[in-house]
Design a protein around this motif. Sequence first.
Motif, mmCIF file in Angstrom:
data_model
loop_
_atom_site.group_PDB
_atom_site.id
_atom_site.type_symbol
_atom_site.label_atom_id
_atom_site.label_comp_id
_atom_site.label_asym_id
_atom_site.label_seq_id
_atom_site.Cartn_x
_atom_site.Cartn_y
_atom_site.Cartn_z
ATOM 1 N N THR A 1 1.900 -1.432 -4.648
ATOM 2 C CA THR A 1 0.739 -2.228 -4.052
ATOM 3 C C THR A 1 1.123 -3.914 -3.083
ATOM 4 O O THR A 1 0.621 -4.237 -2.164
ATOM 5 N N GLU A 2 1.500 -4.480 -4.294
ATOM 6 C CA GLU A 2 2.289 -6.014 -3.329
ATOM 7 C C GLU A 2 3.619 -6.152 -4.503
ATOM 8 O O GLU A 2 3.793 -5.819 -5.278
ATOM 9 N N VAL A 3 4.005 -7.203 -3.986
ATOM 10 C CA VAL A 3 5.563 -7.703 -4.715
ATOM 11 C C VAL A 3 5.301 -8.784 -4.461
ATOM 12 O O VAL A 3 4.802 -10.103 -3.937
ATOM 13 N N PHE A 4 5.361 -10.052 -6.118
ATOM 14 C CA PHE A 4 5.674 -10.855 -6.489
ATOM 15 C C PHE A 4 7.192 -11.212 -6.787
ATOM 16 O O PHE A 4 8.139 -10.869 -7.289
ATOM 17 N N ALA A 5 7.828 -12.128 -5.905
ATOM 18 C CA ALA A 5 9.296 -12.210 -5.176
ATOM 19 C C ALA A 5 9.477 -14.351 -6.104
ATOM 20 O O ALA A 5 8.605 -14.493 -5.646
ATOM 21 N N PRO A 18 2.707 3.264 5.484
ATOM 22 C CA PRO A 18 3.825 4.137 6.733
ATOM 23 C C PRO A 18 4.541 4.939 5.815
ATOM 24 O O PRO A 18 4.953 5.031 5.488
ATOM 25 N N ALA A 19 5.061 4.979 7.417
ATOM 26 C CA ALA A 19 6.614 6.420 6.589
ATOM 27 C C ALA A 19 7.944 5.443 6.041
ATOM 28 O O ALA A 19 7.685 4.461 6.922
ATOM 29 N N ALA A 20 8.018 5.965 5.483
ATOM 30 C CA ALA A 20 9.440 5.338 4.886
ATOM 31 C C ALA A 20 10.549 4.681 6.396
ATOM 32 O O ALA A 20 11.181 4.036 6.306
ATOM 33 N N GLU A 21 10.570 5.804 7.263
ATOM 34 C CA GLU A 21 11.673 5.774 8.360
ATOM 35 C C GLU A 21 11.072 4.131 9.294
ATOM 36 O O GLU A 21 11.811 3.873 10.566
ATOM 37 N N LYS A 22 9.852 4.051 8.798
ATOM 38 C CA LYS A 22 9.383 2.714 9.541
ATOM 39 C C LYS A 22 10.345 1.431 9.391
ATOM 40 O O LYS A 22 11.497 0.556 10.063
ATOM 41 N N PHE A 23 11.102 1.427 7.666
ATOM 42 C CA PHE A 23 11.686 -0.051 7.530
ATOM 43 C C PHE A 23 13.586 0.533 7.790
ATOM 44 O O PHE A 23 14.030 0.906 7.477
ATOM 45 N N GLN A 24 13.748 1.039 9.411
ATOM 46 C CA GLN A 24 15.079 0.276 9.711
ATOM 47 C C GLN A 24 16.010 -0.359 9.334
ATOM 48 O O GLN A 24 15.727 -1.264 9.242
ATOM 49 N N LEU A 66 10.273 6.775 -9.683
ATOM 50 C CA LEU A 66 10.492 5.997 -11.532
ATOM 51 C C LEU A 66 8.659 6.052 -11.095
ATOM 52 O O LEU A 66 8.120 5.248 -12.598
ATOM 53 N N ILE A 67 8.078 4.976 -10.528
ATOM 54 C CA ILE A 67 6.690 4.337 -10.470
ATOM 55 C C ILE A 67 5.713 5.497 -10.569
ATOM 56 O O ILE A 67 6.031 6.009 -9.451
ATOM 57 N N GLU A 68 5.661 5.148 -11.380
ATOM 58 C CA GLU A 68 4.425 6.699 -11.284
ATOM 59 C C GLU A 68 3.126 6.102 -10.018
ATOM 60 O O GLU A 68 2.776 7.156 -9.845
ATOM 61 N N GLY A 69 2.332 5.415 -10.770
ATOM 62 C CA GLY A 69 0.884 4.930 -10.255
ATOM 63 C C GLY A 69 0.760 3.805 -9.324
ATOM 64 O O GLY A 69 1.684 3.038 -8.930
ATOM 65 N N PRO A 70 -0.256 3.787 -8.103
ATOM 66 C CA PRO A 70 0.146 2.571 -7.594
ATOM 67 C C PRO A 70 -0.006 1.109 -8.632
ATOM 68 O O PRO A 70 -0.226 1.236 -9.618
ATOM 69 N N CYS A 71 1.223 0.076 -8.681
ATOM 70 C CA CYS A 71 0.897 -1.355 -8.918
ATOM 71 C C CYS A 71 1.781 -2.040 -8.208
ATOM 72 O O CYS A 71 2.192 -1.670 -7.683
ATOM 73 N N ILE A 88 11.729 -0.960 -3.121
ATOM 74 C CA ILE A 88 10.458 -1.262 -2.808
ATOM 75 C C ILE A 88 9.689 -1.035 -1.768
ATOM 76 O O ILE A 88 8.961 -0.212 -1.291
ATOM 77 N N ARG A 89 10.747 -0.633 -0.891
ATOM 78 C CA ARG A 89 10.119 -0.464 0.967
ATOM 79 C C ARG A 89 9.733 0.882 0.795
ATOM 80 O O ARG A 89 8.962 1.078 1.170
ATOM 81 N N GLN A 90 10.833 1.971 0.218
ATOM 82 C CA GLN A 90 10.293 3.378 -0.076
ATOM 83 C C GLN A 90 9.174 2.895 -1.357
ATOM 84 O O GLN A 90 8.226 4.591 -0.563
ATOM 85 N N GLY A 91 8.841 2.746 -2.599
ATOM 86 C CA GLY A 91 8.110 2.338 -3.162
ATOM 87 C C GLY A 91 6.403 2.363 -2.121
ATOM 88 O O GLY A 91 5.492 3.143 -1.965
ATOM 89 N N PHE A 92 6.340 1.435 -1.361
ATOM 90 C CA PHE A 92 5.254 1.024 -0.478
ATOM 91 C C PHE A 92 4.854 1.255 0.317
ATOM 92 O O PHE A 92 4.040 2.245 0.609
#
Length: 350
Positions: A188-192, A2-8, A150-155, A178-182
């Motif tokens: 790829t995933e978030v642990f909360a 998704p595009a970053a603009e999705k997260f309004q 700053l996040i170089e690769g998918p993680c 996190i929204r932008q990076g996703f």
Amino acid sequence: MPAAEKFQETIQAVRWTDGAVEMLDQRLLPHTEAYLHLATAAEVAAGIRDMAVRGAPAIGIAAAYGVVLAARARYAEDPAGWREAVAADLEVLAAARPTAVNLFWALERMGRCLAGLEGDPVPALLDEARRIHEEDIAANHRMGELGAALIEGPCGVLTHCNTGSLATGGFGTALGVIRQGFAEGRITEVFADETRPWLQGARLTAWELVHDHIPATLIADSAAALVMRSGKVGWVIVGSDRIAANGDVANKIGTYQLAVAARYHGVKFMVVAPTSTVDMAVPDGAAIPIETRAGEEVASLGGQRVAAPGVQAWNPVFDVTPAELVDAIVTERGVVRSPDRAGMAAMMGV
């Protein structure tokens, strides 16, 4: 992806509506979405103190609107002597939460606006409060871009407490990254972390991640080190309530232990916060006041006491992470890697 603009800004923690402050009561989430209608500065202060709103930027925005309510009421009572009464209202707002520096930053900014006003102060103060709100949203989007880069690769990433739209004017600080990076395919995933004792991670961050269709896994705070050892996360990304001049970071209790575990496991540690959170008047973390709340919050869960009768409970709300455990501090002005006093001063322009 998704595009970053999705997260309004579809989620609003604080808003000005029909001449009053509407505050999304975060104590009721995720089960009930209800806004408190607050018509006085005292009511706004109570909302801040009682955790209906939380998150340093959102607290500052709420307080700014609270000043508008105070000025409106005091000017109506006494058009000649309203300033003295408003000063007392500002003290009430300032006393609501002692650690979040954004609260005092917003009140000082509103105070500077107030000082030069003649006649009805409400229009100018409302414009200033709205600017604070809008600037926060813009800053969050900028921090999202800088932090994601700053996040170089998918993680996978791990986060603590809530740093999203519920804690800010919109989009979020750490959760904005996190929204932008996703959106960019870097995350790829978030642990909360659940974030005891108020469960901001379980109730609020998980709710926001599900709302935005970002893959999320909730974990107990005590499981974080094990997740790091598994290799499933490349970064810990958190917010802050106050950052000292040397780069020490005060944030929700539990952040310090995450930083220690991250350093041991080779996981990077990122702090995301607007420059209004940076307090260059505080030399280091030892000088940051740490709020302590009632021990009953630790002894209970969801309003039900779970601890043994008679046991004492200690409930510090924040802890301080030393700068040497932080890989990057991200603000809307830029990124400070391996933060220290010189790097913070350069970023802040002092």
